[in-house]
Write an enzyme that holds these catalytic residues in place. Structure first.
Site, PDB file in Angstrom:
ATOM      1  N   LYS A  98      26.221   0.455 -61.203  1.00  8.96           N
ATOM      2  CA  LYS A  98      25.274   1.229 -60.410  1.00  8.96           C
ATOM      3  C   LYS A  98      25.665   2.466 -60.299  1.00  8.96           C
ATOM      4  O   LYS A  98      26.715   2.943 -59.853  1.00  8.96           O
ATOM      5  CB  LYS A  98      25.316   0.521 -58.864  1.00  8.96           C
ATOM      6  CG  LYS A  98      24.717  -0.644 -58.514  1.00  8.96           C
ATOM      7  CD  LYS A  98      24.678  -1.173 -57.113  1.00  8.96           C
ATOM      8  CE  LYS A  98      24.054  -2.390 -57.064  1.00  8.96           C
ATOM      9  NZ  LYS A  98      24.412  -3.559 -57.829  1.00  8.96           N
ATOM     10  N   ASP A 132      22.208  -0.960 -63.255  1.00 12.60           N
ATOM     11  CA  ASP A 132      21.596  -1.692 -62.375  1.00 12.60           C
ATOM     12  C   ASP A 132      20.427  -0.516 -61.858  1.00 12.60           C
ATOM     13  O   ASP A 132      20.554   0.595 -61.626  1.00 12.60           O
ATOM     14  CB  ASP A 132      22.456  -1.979 -61.024  1.00 12.60           C
ATOM     15  CG  ASP A 132      23.163  -3.316 -61.466  1.00 12.60           C
ATOM     16  OD1 ASP A 132      22.911  -3.884 -62.270  1.00 12.60           O
ATOM     17  OD2 ASP A 132      24.168  -3.494 -60.455  1.00 12.60           O
ATOM     18  N   ARG A 182      16.434  -5.524 -68.633  1.00 19.81           N
ATOM     19  CA  ARG A 182      16.389  -6.533 -67.689  1.00 19.81           C
ATOM     20  C   ARG A 182      15.172  -6.418 -66.770  1.00 19.81           C
ATOM     21  O   ARG A 182      14.884  -5.309 -65.969  1.00 19.81           O
ATOM     22  CB  ARG A 182      17.671  -6.456 -66.931  1.00 19.81           C
ATOM     23  CG  ARG A 182      17.771  -7.694 -65.716  1.00 19.81           C
ATOM     24  CD  ARG A 182      18.792  -7.250 -64.762  1.00 19.81           C
ATOM     25  NE  ARG A 182      20.174  -7.364 -65.187  1.00 19.81           N
ATOM     26  CZ  ARG A 182      21.185  -6.783 -64.659  1.00 19.81           C
ATOM     27  NH1 ARG A 182      21.160  -6.048 -63.580  1.00 19.81           N
ATOM     28  NH2 ARG A 182      22.536  -6.679 -65.140  1.00 19.81           N
TER      29      ARG A 182
END
Ligand SMILES: Cc1cc2nc3c(=O)[nH]c(=O)nc-3n(C[C@H](O)[C@H](O)[C@H](O)COP(=O)(O)OP(=O)(O)OC[C@H]3O[C@@H](n4cnc5c(N)ncnc54)[C@H](O)[C@@H]3O)c2cc1C
Length: 306
Positions: A98, A132, A182
């Site tokens: 992150k 992320d 993703r």
């Protein structure tokens, strides 16, 4: 409604203190989190890889506000990658990062430099990094950092959130040859102006994005526990003639573990997202918001102590 309340609580330091100090909280979070230290993450990864699963490891923590914390997070990832390589767990295990944990909140350049160091170490270790996706105020910055990282580290993975109205367009941009993307539904509390609010609209967006990614030249990573979306993912792989090494499924540690094994046994790559570390509060609250049954489980465990 319940989801909004829990997601609001995920940003409250008062509720955080209450939950973290509640008896048994630790035992309950073990269902979703590998443990406090890198050793726990390694042990868990070894077990999952031994069962034929792939892994992406997340060192918990977000919204870092000091340079020292951001450096400590970077160093944790560097050590983790060394340990994964020494244990011969790469390339089956990669890392998820992150940017807000690396300083994005106070200086995007600092976050970029730290992410660059992590990507360099991952390359040395023979594995990859995925960035992320966090709340929508960070999306532009994260995609910009990703584009810069991809110049030297083209395998760096992106994450897109189907609940954001912008995501179909982002998928078109990101689905370039070989690039890892993703696709998840999205886990934050977002306003109507930027995000679909109903489950149906989010699911429909997920399928539209999936179609773009699966028909394009990139490497889609289908991150969902939703049985209907998993089935649609399998279907699209057939329509678009993708072999099992041209995409993968992803699920979170502790969620539908039997389904994870079933998909792996069918020959698909099933990557499990394994979080570890002591800063589990915000992550745990997002899991509770996703599934009221998890909330009941949590509340029952807290009550049972009395
Ligand atoms: C690998 C991975 C990485 C992620 N990374 C990010 C990220 O970077 N940024 C971000 O915002 N979000 C991320 N997420 C979280 C994601 O956005 C969703 O919040 C989360 O996955 C829940 O959505 P879902 O697709 O599983 O469907 P949901 O709408 O939560 O669930 C749909 C259906 O799935 C089934 N299901 C779900 N959970 C269970 C369960 N525990 N047991 C049995 N059935 C269940 C049920 O049938 C349920 O109705 C990630 C998720 C995964 C799997």
């Amino acid at each position: 409604m319940l989801r909004s309340v829990i997601l609001a609580a995920s940003r409250s330091s008062r509720v955080e203190r209450l939950v973290e100090t509640a008896p048994l909280s630790r035992n309950v979070v073990r269902r979703f989190i590998a443990g406090d230290g890198a050793d726990d993450a390694l042990r868990c990864t070894r077990e999952l890889v031994g069962k034929g699963l792939a892994v992406t490891i997340d060192y918990l923590g977000e919204d870092t506000t000091t340079a020292a914390q951001a450096e400590a997070t970077r160093d944790e990832y560097l050590n983790l990658l060394d340990a994964l390589a020494a244990a011969e767990l790469t390339p089956a295990a990669e890392v998820s990062v992150k940017l807000s944990a690396l300083g994005q909140v106070f200086d995007e350049k600092v976050a970029y430099e730290h992410a660059r160091a992590i990507c360099g170490k991952a390359t040395e270790a023979g594995t990859t990094v995925t960035l992320d996706a966090e709340d929508h105020t960070t999306t532009d910055s994260t995609l910009e950092v990703l584009a810069r990282l991809r110049v030297d580290f083209p395998t760096t993975g992106a994450v897109v959130q189907a609940y954001l109205r912008r995501t179909e367009a982002d998928c078109r941009e990101l689905a370039a040859a070989g690039l890892r993307v993703r696709l998840c539904k999205g886990a934050y509390k977002e306003p109507e102006s930027v995000a679909y609010q109903s489950r149906l609209d989010v699911d429909k967006s997920y399928v539209r994005c999936l179609n773009i990614l699966m028909s394009g030249p990139g490497y889609p990573m289908i991150a969902t526990h939703d049985p209907r979306l998993v089935a649609i993912g399998e279907d699209r792989a057939k329509w678009f003639d993708r072999t099992p090494d041209e995409f993968e499924f992803q699920m979170l540690y502790g969620v539908r573990p039997e389904e994870q094994l079933r998909l792996a046994h069918l020959g698909y790559t099933m990557r499990v997202y394994v979080p570890y570390g002591t800063q589990w509060y915000a992550y745990m609250m997002r899991r509770l918001a996703e599934r009221p049954a998890n909330l009941t489980f949590f509340a029952r465990a807290l009550r049972s102590r009395k």
